[in-house]
Write a protein that holds these residues in place. Structure first.
Motif, mmCIF file in Angstrom:
data_model
loop_
_atom_site.group_PDB
_atom_site.id
_atom_site.type_symbol
_atom_site.label_atom_id
_atom_site.label_comp_id
_atom_site.label_asym_id
_atom_site.label_seq_id
_atom_site.Cartn_x
_atom_site.Cartn_y
_atom_site.Cartn_z
ATOM 1 N N VAL A 1 -2.684 5.333 6.380
ATOM 2 C CA VAL A 1 -2.344 3.967 6.341
ATOM 3 C C VAL A 1 -2.681 3.126 6.783
ATOM 4 C CG1 VAL A 1 -1.774 1.403 5.075
ATOM 5 C CG2 VAL A 1 -2.166 3.857 3.475
ATOM 6 N N ARG B 1 -2.256 11.584 4.067
ATOM 7 C CA ARG B 1 -3.567 10.741 4.285
ATOM 8 C C ARG B 1 -2.710 9.156 4.657
ATOM 9 N NH1 ARG B 1 -2.581 5.897 0.047
ATOM 10 N NH2 ARG B 1 -5.282 5.200 0.011
ATOM 11 N N LEU C 1 0.792 -1.533 -0.180
ATOM 12 C CA LEU C 1 -0.056 -0.032 -0.018
ATOM 13 C C LEU C 1 0.693 0.815 -0.240
ATOM 14 C CD1 LEU C 1 -2.165 -0.747 2.523
ATOM 15 C CD2 LEU C 1 -3.393 -0.966 0.096
ATOM 16 N N VAL D 1 1.692 4.793 0.865
ATOM 17 C CA VAL D 1 1.478 5.872 1.723
ATOM 18 C C VAL D 1 1.805 7.089 1.208
ATOM 19 C CG1 VAL D 1 2.045 6.697 4.308
ATOM 20 C CG2 VAL D 1 2.096 4.008 3.748
#
Length: 227
Positions: free
Chosen positions: A163, A161, A155, A157
């Protein structure tokens, strides 16, 4: 004898680290340098290869009365090919060229002896099954081989934002990310290994980089306690 089983012959690659298959690592040693591997990970070898215990160099040793070694490793040296695995976990070769990566120590299978690393504390991590009390930051030039239970998810980052990853599923993350351990429930069951039917502990990440998550919230197979 004719059988599809007999088609699984050894590969012929010459790279230091190569995947014989997704769950079996092939390590080519040329007699000039060593590889460090998880203790007991050798399943086969061809040629004159020695496997010996490893301890940190004198200048890097910690007080063993206060904390254990962050990695349980053995030295692999000689000339030939060694095959490494751990309970059929999926394997991933990560070449590092000056980058830094933080990994939960239980997911390390092998690495070039030329890499540098040091322990990174995870707050309250000793109470969380997957995170453990220590993570390890790797840096330098060389390859690192990680294990996951199944195919992982990476994912990105990005600044501003958040995560989140289940604390039992996070394998590693980019060095430099801000990491916080937090509970999803105030229930005291969250402090137990698996918690309740609700989500228990998670890691939050902010900054710029990525997080590696495995598709399993269970302990790595090699750490399952015996009944």
């Amino acid at each position: 004898m004719q059988s599809p089983l007999l088609a699984h012959t050894a590969g012929t690659g010459t790279d230091r680290f190569g995947l014989q298959n997704p769950q079996l690592l092939r390590v080519v040693l040329d007699g000039t340098s060593e590889v460090l591997a998880r203790s007991g990970a050798m399943v086969a070898h061809v040629g004159k290869i020695a496997f010996a215990g490893w301890t940190p160099p004198t200048g890097n040793r910690r007080d063993r009365r206060r904390e254990p070694d962050v990695l349980d490793l053995m030295r692999c040296s000689g000339t030939g090919t060694a095959y490494l695995a751990n309970l059929a976990q999926h394997l991933h070769v990560l070449p590092l060229n000056g980058e830094k990566l933080v990994v939960t120590n239980t997911y390390v299978l092998a690495l070039d002896a030329s890499l540098d690393w040091h322990a990174v504390a995870v707050e309250n991590g000793d109470r969380i099954a997957g995170v453990g009390s220590r993570a390890v930051e790797f840096s330098g030039t060389g390859s690192l081989v990680l294990m996951t239970s199944g195919r992982p998810l990476v994912l990105p980052v990005e600044p501003g934002r958040y995560v989140y990853g289940d604390a039992d599923a996070v394998v590693g993350w980019s060095s430099g990310l801000e990491v916080q351990l937090q509970a999803q429930t105030s229930n005291t069951e969250a402090w137990r290994r698996r918690g309740t039917a609700t989500e228990g502990w998670e890691l939050s990440f902010t900054g710029q980089g990525y997080v590696i998550v495995q598709p399993s919230e269970l302990l790595p197979p090699q750490r399952v306690p015996r009944g």
